[in-house]
Motif scaffolding. Structure first.
Motif, PDB file in Angstrom:
ATOM      1  N   ASN A   1      50.894 -53.341  29.818  1.00 46.93           N
ATOM      2  CA  ASN A   1      52.289 -53.531  30.225  1.00 46.93           C
ATOM      3  C   ASN A   1      52.601 -52.875  31.566  1.00 46.93           C
ATOM      4  O   ASN A   1      53.731 -52.982  32.068  1.00 46.93           O
ATOM      5  CB  ASN A   1      53.255 -53.037  29.143  1.00 46.93           C
ATOM      6  N   GLN A   2      51.608 -52.174  32.150  1.00 49.71           N
ATOM      7  CA  GLN A   2      51.719 -51.548  33.464  1.00 49.71           C
ATOM      8  C   GLN A   2      52.766 -50.438  33.504  1.00 49.71           C
ATOM      9  O   GLN A   2      53.171 -50.010  34.583  1.00 49.71           O
ATOM     10  CB  GLN A   2      52.033 -52.586  34.546  1.00 49.71           C
ATOM     11  N   ALA A   3      53.215 -49.970  32.345  1.00 48.46           N
ATOM     12  CA  ALA A   3      54.315 -49.003  32.306  1.00 48.46           C
ATOM     13  C   ALA A   3      53.975 -47.721  31.560  1.00 48.46           C
ATOM     14  O   ALA A   3      54.820 -46.822  31.473  1.00 48.46           O
ATOM     15  CB  ALA A   3      55.552 -49.644  31.673  1.00 48.46           C
ATOM     16  N   GLU A   4      52.759 -47.625  31.016  1.00 49.69           N
ATOM     17  CA  GLU A   4      52.363 -46.419  30.295  1.00 49.69           C
ATOM     18  C   GLU A   4      50.936 -46.046  30.677  1.00 49.69           C
ATOM     19  O   GLU A   4      50.059 -46.920  30.732  1.00 49.69           O
ATOM     20  CB  GLU A   4      52.459 -46.631  28.779  1.00 49.69           C
ATOM     21  N   LEU A   5      50.708 -44.771  30.930  1.00 49.72           N
ATOM     22  CA  LEU A   5      49.363 -44.260  31.192  1.00 49.72           C
ATOM     23  C   LEU A   5      48.888 -43.485  29.971  1.00 49.72           C
ATOM     24  O   LEU A   5      49.622 -42.653  29.417  1.00 49.72           O
ATOM     25  CB  LEU A   5      49.350 -43.340  32.416  1.00 49.72           C
ATOM     26  N   ILE A   6      47.645 -43.749  29.566  1.00 47.87           N
ATOM     27  CA  ILE A   6      47.010 -43.026  28.466  1.00 47.87           C
ATOM     28  C   ILE A   6      46.037 -42.037  29.102  1.00 47.87           C
ATOM     29  O   ILE A   6      45.146 -42.425  29.866  1.00 47.87           O
ATOM     30  CB  ILE A   6      46.253 -43.973  27.519  1.00 47.87           C
ATOM     31  N   VAL A   7      46.185 -40.760  28.777  1.00 45.15           N
ATOM     32  CA  VAL A   7      45.413 -39.691  29.404  1.00 45.15           C
ATOM     33  C   VAL A   7      44.624 -38.947  28.326  1.00 45.15           C
ATOM     34  O   VAL A   7      45.204 -38.471  27.343  1.00 45.15           O
ATOM     35  CB  VAL A   7      46.351 -38.710  30.147  1.00 45.15           C
ATOM     36  N   GLY A   8      43.292 -38.845  28.489  1.00 44.17           N
ATOM     37  CA  GLY A   8      42.446 -38.101  27.554  1.00 44.17           C
ATOM     38  C   GLY A   8      41.924 -36.843  28.212  1.00 44.17           C
ATOM     39  O   GLY A   8      41.478 -36.879  29.363  1.00 44.17           O
ATOM     40  N   ASP A   9      41.957 -35.717  27.498  1.00 47.28           N
ATOM     41  CA  ASP A   9      41.539 -34.461  28.126  1.00 47.28           C
ATOM     42  C   ASP A   9      40.457 -33.736  27.337  1.00 47.28           C
ATOM     43  O   ASP A   9      40.079 -34.149  26.241  1.00 47.28           O
ATOM     44  CB  ASP A   9      42.740 -33.556  28.419  1.00 47.28           C
ATOM     45  N   GLN A  10      39.984 -32.650  27.912  1.00 47.58           N
ATOM     46  CA  GLN A  10      38.844 -31.925  27.350  1.00 47.58           C
ATOM     47  C   GLN A  10      39.201 -31.093  26.124  1.00 47.58           C
ATOM     48  O   GLN A  10      38.306 -30.628  25.418  1.00 47.58           O
ATOM     49  CB  GLN A  10      38.214 -31.044  28.436  1.00 47.58           C
ATOM     50  N   SER A  11      40.482 -30.921  25.828  1.00 45.00           N
ATOM     51  CA  SER A  11      40.888 -30.184  24.621  1.00 45.00           C
ATOM     52  C   SER A  11      40.914 -31.080  23.399  1.00 45.00           C
ATOM     53  O   SER A  11      41.128 -30.604  22.284  1.00 45.00           O
ATOM     54  CB  SER A  11      42.267 -29.555  24.827  1.00 45.00           C
ATOM     55  N   GLY A  12      40.718 -32.399  23.613  1.00 45.87           N
ATOM     56  CA  GLY A  12      40.764 -33.349  22.505  1.00 45.87           C
ATOM     57  C   GLY A  12      42.082 -34.074  22.379  1.00 45.87           C
ATOM     58  O   GLY A  12      42.272 -34.857  21.446  1.00 45.87           O
ATOM     59  N   ALA A  13      43.015 -33.847  23.303  1.00 47.24           N
ATOM     60  CA  ALA A  13      44.332 -34.475  23.231  1.00 47.24           C
ATOM     61  C   ALA A  13      44.352 -35.806  23.979  1.00 47.24           C
ATOM     62  O   ALA A  13      43.683 -35.979  24.997  1.00 47.24           O
ATOM     63  CB  ALA A  13      45.388 -33.546  23.795  1.00 47.24           C
ATOM     64  N   ILE A  14      45.149 -36.730  23.445  1.00 52.40           N
ATOM     65  CA  ILE A  14      45.450 -37.991  24.113  1.00 52.40           C
ATOM     66  C   ILE A  14      46.955 -38.026  24.352  1.00 52.40           C
ATOM     67  O   ILE A  14      47.748 -37.841  23.422  1.00 52.40           O
ATOM     68  CB  ILE A  14      45.023 -39.203  23.265  1.00 52.40           C
ATOM     69  N   HIS A  15      47.341 -38.241  25.599  1.00 54.18           N
ATOM     70  CA  HIS A  15      48.751 -38.232  25.980  1.00 54.18           C
ATOM     71  C   HIS A  15      49.173 -39.641  26.369  1.00 54.18           C
ATOM     72  O   HIS A  15      48.441 -40.340  27.072  1.00 54.18           O
ATOM     73  CB  HIS A  15      48.986 -37.291  27.162  1.00 54.18           C
ATOM     74  N   ILE A  16      50.361 -40.054  25.913  1.00 51.73           N
ATOM     75  CA  ILE A  16      50.928 -41.339  26.310  1.00 51.73           C
ATOM     76  C   ILE A  16      52.119 -41.041  27.208  1.00 51.73           C
ATOM     77  O   ILE A  16      53.141 -40.513  26.756  1.00 51.73           O
ATOM     78  CB  ILE A  16      51.354 -42.193  25.101  1.00 51.73           C
ATOM     79  N   TRP A  17      51.977 -41.353  28.497  1.00 56.63           N
ATOM     80  CA  TRP A  17      53.004 -41.064  29.498  1.00 56.63           C
ATOM     81  C   TRP A  17      53.755 -42.346  29.820  1.00 56.63           C
ATOM     82  O   TRP A  17      53.194 -43.282  30.371  1.00 56.63           O
ATOM     83  CB  TRP A  17      52.332 -40.490  30.746  1.00 56.63           C
ATOM     84  N   ASP A  18      55.039 -42.383  29.444  1.00 55.46           N
ATOM     85  CA  ASP A  18      55.897 -43.527  29.722  1.00 55.46           C
ATOM     86  C   ASP A  18      56.401 -43.409  31.157  1.00 55.46           C
ATOM     87  O   ASP A  18      57.191 -42.514  31.485  1.00 55.46           O
ATOM     88  CB  ASP A  18      57.073 -43.556  28.739  1.00 55.46           C
ATOM     89  N   LEU A  19      55.951 -44.308  32.028  1.00 49.86           N
ATOM     90  CA  LEU A  19      56.298 -44.215  33.441  1.00 49.86           C
ATOM     91  C   LEU A  19      57.748 -44.589  33.713  1.00 49.86           C
ATOM     92  O   LEU A  19      58.312 -44.212  34.743  1.00 49.86           O
ATOM     93  CB  LEU A  19      55.371 -45.111  34.268  1.00 49.86           C
TER      94      LEU A  19
END
Length: 360
Positions: free
Chosen positions: A173-191
């Motif tokens: 949808n070009q409006a959300e970024l999914i970010v994976g990090d080294q702590s094991g978290a996945i973040h959904i950033w609504d732009l």
């Protein structure tokens, strides 16, 4: 910009590979012939991606002096990740604390524009579907959005997390970024709203790759335990925020899982691993369909290394893989047969990018 005849940009099929020999190589996919080699002297390269309009290819690389592979394998993920290189039209190459722009629609081997401003290594890069902006993620625990319409590459927005970032994926949808990090978290950033949500499949187990299928029906993530997690997606249309509903956990590999990719027709999911395999799963029930292996049948031969990356053909019938034995391979997805090998790299091939119409 129109591609000059005989340049990479003029080829209807783009296949690029890169790795630890400080080069990006471009290939004729059907013949296995290397048509061009781009030198990247500053660092090794560990990720490649082609923009939807096929005008750019992004490549992320390692730092100049990484520890040797056995050290990384022995001490686990993550190892020191490196720099961003973006090969585009203009092609951007980003290194430690800088981004360089190269033009692949000419034969100019030098950067045409240079940018500075990132304090640590960039580990992930991608582009909005219309090329207006670029997103990056890096070891400074930040995901950034960059305005590509300005020659003075401007960082428009920043999203900060609490651990170094391994991977970033843009929702269809070009409006959300999914970010994976080294702590094991996945973040959904609504732009649109700057709202963000977080989920943690396995605490303190590094998330190494995330991907959403083109239909936006599923999201997959793989981690250093070798597990693949899949969620059903709902919402994400208009002002509605995407909701993730746990679908399944696949014990996909017995070593680090390094990459996950859905096929263009959304019917398949591929996972790559340090266990020398790339596995193809049916999204209808997430059962195993095909295992692609580079393991030797010779008992006396040591490991050929890791399967690092993969990319499906446009018709979802073929897949290209990159591996530590200096080769990229084209496989038939259904039969697991190797159709072509791409030989020329002097060290491990750890990433690739592939864009075609129909490859048969």
């Amino acid at each position: 910009m129109n591609a000059a005849q005989g340049t990479v940009g003029s080829d209807p099929v783009i296949l690029a590979t890169a790795g630890y020999d400080h080069t990006v190589r471009f290939w004729q996919a059907h013949s296995g012939i290397c048509t061009r080699t781009v030198q990247h002297q500053d660092s090794q390269v560990n990720a490649l991606e082609i923009t939807p309009d096929r005008s750019m290819i992004a490549a992320a690389g390692e730092t100049r002096f990484p520890p040797p592979a056995p050290h990384r394998a022995r001490h686990g993920w993550p190892w020191p990740r490196g720099t961003l290189v973006t090969l585009a039209t203009p092609v951007a190459a980003a290194g430690y604390q800088h981004i360089r722009m190269y033009d692949l629609n000419s034969n100019n081997p030098n950067p045409v524009i240079n940018y500075d401003g990132v304090s640590k290594n960039i580990t992930s890069v991608g582009f909005h579907e219309d090329g207006r902006w670029m997103y990056t993620g890096g070891e400074d625990c930040m995901a950034r959005i960059w305005d590509l319409r300005s020659r003075n590459l401007q960082c428009q927005r920043i999203f900060q997390v609490n651990a170094p970032i391994n991977c970033v994926c843009l929702h269809p949808n070009q409006a959300e970024l999914i970010v994976g990090d080294q702590s094991g978290a996945i973040h959904i950033w609504d732009l649109k709203t700057d709202h963000n949500e977080q989920l943690i499949p396995e605490p303190e187990v590094s998330v190494n790759s995330v991907h959403i299928d083109p239909d936006a029906s599923y999201m997959a993530a793989v981690n250093s335990s070798g597990n693949c997690y899949v969620w059903n997606l709902t919402g994400g249309i208009g002002e509605e925020v995407t909701q993730l509903i746990p679908k399944t956990k696949i014990p996909a590999h017995n070593r680090y899982a390094l990459q996950c990719k859905f096929s263009p027709d959304s019917t398949l999911l591929a996972t790559c691993s340090a266990d020398q395999t790339c596995k193809i799963w049916r999204t209808s029930n997430f059962s195993l369909m095909t295992e692609l292996s580079i393991k030797s049948n010779n008992p006396g031969e040591t490991s050929r290394g890791w399967m690092w990356d993969c990319a499906f053909s446009g018709d979802s019938q073929y897949i290209v893989t990159a591996s530590s034995d200096n080769l990229a391979r084209l496989w038939c997805v259904e039969t697991g047969e190797i159709k072509r090998e791409y030989s020329g790299h002097q060290k491990a091939v750890v990433c690739l990018a592939f864009n075609d119409s129909v490859l048969g």
